[in-house]
Write an enzyme that holds these catalytic residues in place. Structure first.
Site, PDB file in Angstrom:
ATOM      1  N   CYS A  43       5.374 -21.997  -8.240  1.00 57.00           N
ATOM      2  CA  CYS A  43       5.205 -21.691  -9.670  1.00 57.00           C
ATOM      3  C   CYS A  43       4.950 -20.207  -9.898  1.00 57.00           C
ATOM      4  O   CYS A  43       5.615 -19.570 -10.704  1.00 57.00           O
ATOM      5  CB  CYS A  43       4.055 -22.535 -10.226  1.00 57.00           C
ATOM      6  N   CYS A  48       8.020 -20.961 -12.207  1.00 58.71           N
ATOM      7  CA  CYS A  48       7.694 -20.871 -13.631  1.00 58.71           C
ATOM      8  C   CYS A  48       7.397 -19.452 -14.117  1.00 58.71           C
ATOM      9  O   CYS A  48       7.932 -19.014 -15.134  1.00 58.71           O
ATOM     10  CB  CYS A  48       6.462 -21.720 -13.971  1.00 58.71           C
ATOM     11  N   LYS A  51      10.198 -16.747 -13.688  1.00 54.06           N
ATOM     12  CA  LYS A  51      11.301 -17.220 -14.536  1.00 54.06           C
ATOM     13  C   LYS A  51      11.020 -16.957 -16.007  1.00 54.06           C
ATOM     14  O   LYS A  51      11.852 -16.430 -16.731  1.00 54.06           O
ATOM     15  CB  LYS A  51      11.507 -18.721 -14.322  1.00 54.06           C
ATOM     16  N   TYR A 178      17.705 -28.219 -15.057  1.00 51.03           N
ATOM     17  CA  TYR A 178      17.039 -27.233 -15.903  1.00 51.03           C
ATOM     18  C   TYR A 178      17.003 -25.849 -15.266  1.00 51.03           C
ATOM     19  O   TYR A 178      17.141 -24.845 -15.965  1.00 51.03           O
ATOM     20  CB  TYR A 178      15.660 -27.723 -16.357  1.00 51.03           C
ATOM     21  N   GLU A 182      18.654 -22.793 -17.176  1.00 55.06           N
ATOM     22  CA  GLU A 182      17.770 -21.700 -17.600  1.00 55.06           C
ATOM     23  C   GLU A 182      18.280 -20.357 -17.076  1.00 55.06           C
ATOM     24  O   GLU A 182      18.305 -19.364 -17.807  1.00 55.06           O
ATOM     25  CB  GLU A 182      16.349 -21.939 -17.079  1.00 55.06           C
ATOM     26  N   HIS A 435       4.722 -25.144 -44.173  1.00 51.31           N
ATOM     27  CA  HIS A 435       5.922 -24.556 -44.767  1.00 51.31           C
ATOM     28  C   HIS A 435       5.810 -23.043 -44.848  1.00 51.31           C
ATOM     29  O   HIS A 435       4.732 -22.548 -45.165  1.00 51.31           O
ATOM     30  CB  HIS A 435       6.113 -25.139 -46.175  1.00 51.31           C
ATOM     31  N   GLU A 440       8.421 -28.366 -39.576  1.00 49.03           N
ATOM     32  CA  GLU A 440       8.042 -29.220 -40.709  1.00 49.03           C
ATOM     33  C   GLU A 440       8.991 -30.411 -40.823  1.00 49.03           C
ATOM     34  O   GLU A 440       8.644 -31.455 -41.360  1.00 49.03           O
ATOM     35  CB  GLU A 440       7.956 -28.437 -42.015  1.00 49.03           C
TER      36      GLU A 440
HETATM   37  C1  LIG Z   1      12.876 -21.790 -10.446  1.00 47.98           C
HETATM   38  C2  LIG Z   1      11.802 -22.770 -10.789  1.00 47.98           C
HETATM   39  C3  LIG Z   1      11.295 -22.830 -12.058  1.00 47.98           C
HETATM   40  C4  LIG Z   1      10.285 -23.720 -12.372  1.00 47.98           C
HETATM   41  N1  LIG Z   1       9.829 -23.755 -13.653  1.00 47.98           N
HETATM   42  C5  LIG Z   1       8.843 -24.609 -13.995  1.00 47.98           C
HETATM   43  C6  LIG Z   1       8.315 -24.622 -15.315  1.00 47.98           C
HETATM   44  O1  LIG Z   1       8.777 -23.876 -16.186  1.00 47.98           O
HETATM   45  N2  LIG Z   1       7.300 -25.460 -15.594  1.00 47.98           N
HETATM   46  C7  LIG Z   1       6.774 -26.291 -14.643  1.00 47.98           C
HETATM   47  O2  LIG Z   1       5.841 -27.026 -14.947  1.00 47.98           O
HETATM   48  N3  LIG Z   1       7.260 -26.314 -13.376  1.00 47.98           N
HETATM   49  C8  LIG Z   1       8.282 -25.491 -13.043  1.00 47.98           C
HETATM   50  N4  LIG Z   1       8.761 -25.482 -11.752  1.00 47.98           N
HETATM   51  C9  LIG Z   1       8.219 -26.475 -10.786  1.00 47.98           C
HETATM   52  C10 LIG Z   1       6.890 -25.992 -10.200  1.00 47.98           C
HETATM   53  O3  LIG Z   1       7.035 -24.695  -9.671  1.00 47.98           O
HETATM   54  C11 LIG Z   1       6.436 -26.958  -9.112  1.00 47.98           C
HETATM   55  O4  LIG Z   1       6.418 -28.268  -9.638  1.00 47.98           O
HETATM   56  C12 LIG Z   1       5.035 -26.629  -8.598  1.00 47.98           C
HETATM   57  O5  LIG Z   1       4.987 -25.325  -8.069  1.00 47.98           O
HETATM   58  C13 LIG Z   1       4.620 -27.641  -7.519  1.00 47.98           C
HETATM   59  O6  LIG Z   1       3.373 -27.293  -6.988  1.00 47.98           O
HETATM   60  P1  LIG Z   1       2.953 -27.771  -5.522  1.00 47.98           P
HETATM   61  O7  LIG Z   1       1.515 -27.408  -5.381  1.00 47.98           O
HETATM   62  O8  LIG Z   1       3.360 -29.155  -5.308  1.00 47.98           O
HETATM   63  O9  LIG Z   1       3.850 -26.915  -4.516  1.00 47.98           O
HETATM   64  P2  LIG Z   1       4.162 -25.329  -4.400  1.00 47.98           P
HETATM   65  O10 LIG Z   1       3.764 -24.600  -5.626  1.00 47.98           O
HETATM   66  O11 LIG Z   1       5.587 -25.267  -3.979  1.00 47.98           O
HETATM   67  O12 LIG Z   1       3.216 -24.876  -3.234  1.00 47.98           O
HETATM   68  C14 LIG Z   1       3.385 -25.306  -1.920  1.00 47.98           C
HETATM   69  C15 LIG Z   1       2.866 -24.221  -0.990  1.00 47.98           C
HETATM   70  O13 LIG Z   1       2.756 -24.756   0.318  1.00 47.98           O
HETATM   71  C16 LIG Z   1       3.134 -23.766   1.257  1.00 47.98           C
HETATM   72  N5  LIG Z   1       3.488 -24.459   2.495  1.00 47.98           N
HETATM   73  C17 LIG Z   1       4.535 -25.294   2.714  1.00 47.98           C
HETATM   74  N6  LIG Z   1       4.465 -25.824   3.950  1.00 47.98           N
HETATM   75  C18 LIG Z   1       3.351 -25.315   4.532  1.00 47.98           C
HETATM   76  C19 LIG Z   1       2.727 -25.504   5.806  1.00 47.98           C
HETATM   77  N7  LIG Z   1       3.218 -26.351   6.717  1.00 47.98           N
HETATM   78  N8  LIG Z   1       1.591 -24.807   6.070  1.00 47.98           N
HETATM   79  C20 LIG Z   1       1.059 -23.949   5.162  1.00 47.98           C
HETATM   80  N9  LIG Z   1       1.608 -23.751   3.939  1.00 47.98           N
HETATM   81  C21 LIG Z   1       2.725 -24.435   3.620  1.00 47.98           C
HETATM   82  C22 LIG Z   1       4.290 -23.053   0.572  1.00 47.98           C
HETATM   83  O14 LIG Z   1       4.477 -21.756   1.114  1.00 47.98           O
HETATM   84  C23 LIG Z   1       3.808 -23.030  -0.883  1.00 47.98           C
HETATM   85  O15 LIG Z   1       3.108 -21.852  -1.177  1.00 47.98           O
HETATM   86  C24 LIG Z   1       9.767 -24.590 -11.392  1.00 47.98           C
HETATM   87  C25 LIG Z   1      10.274 -24.552 -10.086  1.00 47.98           C
HETATM   88  C26 LIG Z   1      11.280 -23.658  -9.777  1.00 47.98           C
HETATM   89  C27 LIG Z   1      11.815 -23.611  -8.380  1.00 47.98           C
END
Ligand SMILES: Cc1cc2nc3c(=O)[nH]c(=O)nc-3n(C[C@H](O)[C@H](O)[C@H](O)COP(=O)(O)OP(=O)(O)OC[C@H]3O[C@@H](n4cnc5c(N)ncnc54)[C@H](O)[C@@H]3O)c2cc1C
Length: 452
Positions: A43, A48, A51, A178, A182, A435, A440
């Protein structure tokens, strides 16, 4: 049995950071977190946040014409990618620092390393150190995947698009979800000649059909060459360009090709197989309503579980996990009626069922209006907005609300409260209109345009 920690979190993204900081900060638990890349996760670093900043940057180009129509003597200028990108990098560094500090200030010990699970209570870091914990939370997120085909290695993904050396003259974006849609709007707004291929009959599959149709029409009006039912056959290098052969028989050259056709959960090579943690068809970790896996001490939240892949959902799942495991208050995660925004141009805000989904379920009334908003109409633009409510004939409840309009994301957050509370069409009707604003129309649509 004593452990090094009460909780070890793998992954410092939206879900992992929230769970770690709430468990440590609010319950006094001894917590550690491992992050192999950058704090803040998808994110903050490659989703997010960057972006949305690019959406903001891209929207200024359309504003110049509007401003001129309103009497401003301003001229369109060029967009300086280097200036923007420099500021973007600084902002992401700042935010990563904020995330690191959140952990530190709440007493979470962090390890800048990859981690894997070796037994139900032990995590191994990349340097071979082993740590034990009463509970392990996997919050490793997901990653973009490019399908294999001749030349697929020439494609970039959403991970790389934020860090292009220079803005291309033209770009092909492949995908209809999306993220693809986007970025088509972003690139087009930044002045890049943009083509979007999608193999299906309409972009934004799964969303309300009328809304998807309007967005696609408007994207085309904005100058994006959206080619539906079109896919890439092969890509080859042609000097600095990429030659793309498509299923519609066309052959074009692009500076950059970005694939946004799918994402996969980061659940491989983290030791789950040996422990017997169940995985789904896409490789996602299977959990119950409390985010618990089949191994009782191991939980998983966020995109790695492929439930609803959005930041606020990962955060909710993290908080529900802490509530359940550390506060003794079993809390299932509610995945119903999640409002969401799609930052296409025009933007969409949506909550609940599409007309098609609702009609398949019960008898409905459809209230919909599409019109030229005041600001655009005055400026001589032809852009249209859409306000739409899907209403249950039996209960009168609003089952779905779909908005395609500038600021739709802001609007749907508020409409989402009413829909989540179970508001009826009559509740919307008794609310006095604000309004003159676009929204609205949500409280002034009196007659259904159709029933189904
Ligand atoms: C281009 C794009 C735009 C998006 N726009 C939106 C939006 O507008 N609104 C919205 O709500 N969501 C959006 N999302 C989705 C959102 O980013 C994800 O749903 C959210 O980040 C998920 O969070 P998470 O904690 O599950 O994983 P992540 O945020 O992906 O975090 C996982 C972390 O784990 C780390 N990791 C992985 N494996 C290991 C390991 N074995 N050991 C140590 N670290 C590890 C990774 O490096 C990463 O930092 C977007 C996604 C993308 C790709």
């Amino acid at each position: 049995m004593s452990f090094d920690y009460d909780l070890f979190v793998i992954g410092g993204g939206s879900g992992g950071v929230r769970a770690a900081r709430v468990a440590a900060g609010e319950t006094g638990a001894k917590v550690a977190l491992a992050e192999e890349d950058r704090y803040g996760g998808t994110c903050v670093i490659r989703g997010c946040v960057p972006k949305k900043l690019m959406v903001f940057a891209s929207e200024f180009s359309g504003m110049v014409g509007d401003a001129q129509a309103f009497g401003w003597d301003i001229r369109p200028g060029g967009f300086d990618w280097n200036l923007f990108h420099g500021k973007l990098v600084t902002e992401l560094d700042r935010l990563e620092g904020v995330y690191r500090n959140i952990l530190k200030n709440n007493g979470v010990e962090s390890f800048d390393q990859r981690a894997r699970v070796v037994d139900p209570h032990t995590v191994e870091l990349a340097d071979g150190t082993r740590k034990t914990a009463k509970h392990i939370l996997i919050a490793t997120g997901g990653r973009p995947v490019v399908p294999e085909f001749p030349g697929s290695d020439l494609a970039i993904t959403s991970n790389e698009i934020f860090h292009l050396e220079k803005l291309p003259e033209n770009i092909l974006i492949v995908g209809g979800g999306y993220i693809a849609s986007e970025f088509a709007g972003i690139m087009n707004g930044l002045g890049v000649k943009t083509t979007q291929f999608y193999r299906g009959p309409q972009i934004l599959r799964g969303f309300d059909e009328e809304a998807r149709g309007l967005i696609c029409d408007e994207m085309r009006q904005n100058g994006i060459d959206v080619r539906l039912e079109t896919n890439v056959v092969e890509m080859t290098k042609a000097g600095d360009k990429i030659r793309v052969k498509a299923t519609d028989g066309s052959e074009d050259q692009f500076d950059v090709v970005m694939y946004a056709t799918g994402r996969a959960p980061n659940a491989d090579d983290i030791g789950l197989e040996a422990l017997g943690v169940e995985r789904g068809r896409k490789g996602e970790i299977i959990v119950d309503e409390y985010s618990q896996t089949g191994v009782p001490s191991i939980y998983a939240i966020g995109d790695v579980t492929d439930r609803v892949n959005l930041t606020p959902v990962a955060i909710r799942e993290g908080m529900a996990f802490v509530e359940t495991v550390f506060k003794g208050n079993p809390t299932p995660v509610d995945h119903e009626l999640i409002p969401t925004a799609i930052f296409t141009q025009p933007e969409m805000g949506t909550v609940g069922l599409s007309e098609e989904e609702a009609a398949a379920q019960e008898s409905i009334e459809v209230y919909t209006t599409s019109f030229k908003p005041m600001q655009k109409s005055f400026a001589g633009g032809s852009q249209k907005v859409l306000m739409k409510l899907i209403v249950s004939q039996a209960t009168r409840k609003v089952l779905g609300c779909h908005i395609v309009a500038p600021g739709a994301g802001e609007m749907i957050q508020l409409a989402g409260i009413a829909v989540k509370m179970g508001a009826t069409k009559e509740d919307f009707d008794r609310t006095v209109a604000v309004h003159p604003v676009m929204a609205e129309e949500l409280v002034t649509m009196r007659q259904p345009v159709r029933t189904a």
